[in-house]
Design a protein around this motif. Structure first.
Motif, PDB file in Angstrom:
ATOM      1  N   GLY A 102      -5.449 -16.238  30.698  1.00 13.40           N
ATOM      2  CA  GLY A 102      -4.918 -16.566  31.301  1.00 13.40           C
ATOM      3  C   GLY A 102      -3.347 -16.939  31.970  1.00 13.40           C
ATOM      4  N   ARG A 103      -2.917 -16.687  30.022  1.00 14.07           N
ATOM      5  CA  ARG A 103      -1.297 -17.699  30.229  1.00 14.07           C
ATOM      6  C   ARG A 103      -0.474 -16.356  29.443  1.00 14.07           C
ATOM      7  N   GLY A 104      -1.686 -15.594  29.215  1.00 13.24           N
ATOM      8  CA  GLY A 104      -0.609 -14.178  28.992  1.00 13.24           C
ATOM      9  C   GLY A 104      -0.506 -13.210  28.134  1.00 13.24           C
ATOM     10  N   LEU A 134      -6.059 -12.385  19.801  1.00 17.77           N
ATOM     11  CA  LEU A 134      -5.227 -12.107  21.186  1.00 17.77           C
ATOM     12  C   LEU A 134      -3.575 -11.415  20.462  1.00 17.77           C
ATOM     13  N   THR A 135      -2.974 -11.086  21.647  1.00 19.50           N
ATOM     14  CA  THR A 135      -1.202 -11.247  21.440  1.00 19.50           C
ATOM     15  C   THR A 135      -1.050 -11.297  22.446  1.00 19.50           C
ATOM     16  N   LYS A 136       0.316 -12.230  22.313  1.00 25.69           N
ATOM     17  CA  LYS A 136       1.379 -12.368  23.394  1.00 25.69           C
ATOM     18  C   LYS A 136       2.816 -12.053  22.986  1.00 25.69           C
ATOM     19  N   ASP A 137       3.283 -11.317  23.483  1.00 27.10           N
ATOM     20  CA  ASP A 137       4.901 -11.474  22.956  1.00 27.10           C
ATOM     21  C   ASP A 137       6.169 -12.508  23.742  1.00 27.10           C
ATOM     22  N   LEU A 138       6.903 -12.697  23.133  1.00 27.03           N
ATOM     23  CA  LEU A 138       7.569 -14.242  23.850  1.00 27.03           C
ATOM     24  C   LEU A 138       8.630 -13.528  23.945  1.00 27.03           C
TER      25      LEU A 138
END
Length: 138
Positions: A102-104, A134-138
């Motif tokens: 839910g936060r990208g 899980l991963t997230k690009d900054l």
């Protein structure tokens, strides 16, 4: 606003907070207290160097939950990770997939993790194979 302050991995309050949430005890990496208006509301860890960092053990203290503070702690951790030169965050979870997606964050195949992330103790030993990566690009 939530600000992060470096704490020692042997900090008794950090260890108690992680144990209270059945999270692994601190190991390698940097651990931070998350402060909101001068009071500690939680903790978070970042492990690794350079472009890829493992987000470890984001926890909001029990008496601070259900106030939207987890999102603020995560935002502060993302800012700190960027300040450390990270381009991507990685994490494993068995309980908070919905919070993070839910936060990208997006689900990924564990085999696609960079070698430096796969070699962390949390990735290799502490989190079960059933944990979602899980991963997230900054």
């Amino acid at each position: 606003m939530v600000s992060l302050h470096l704490v020692d991995s042997t900090d008794v309050d950090l260890i108690a907070a992680l144990r209270g949430e059945n999270l692994p005890e601190p190991g390698a990496g940097r651990y931070f207290s998350a402060d909101h208006y001068g009071a500690v509301i939680g903790y978070v860890g970042l492990e690794g160097e350079r472009r890829d960092l493992l987000l470890r053990s984001l926890v909001v203290l029990a008496d601070q939950k259900a106030r939207g503070l987890g999102s603020r702690v995560l935002a502060a951790a993302e800012t700190t990770a960027g300040d450390l030169g990270a381009a991507r965050l990685h994490l494993l979870t068995t309980t908070a997939e919905r919070f993070f997606t839910g936060r990208g964050f997006v689900a990924a195949d564990r085999e696609s993790a960079p070698p430096a992330i796969r070699q962390t103790r949390e990735f290799a030993d502490l989190c079960p194979a059933s944990a979602v990566y899980l991963t997230k690009d900054l």
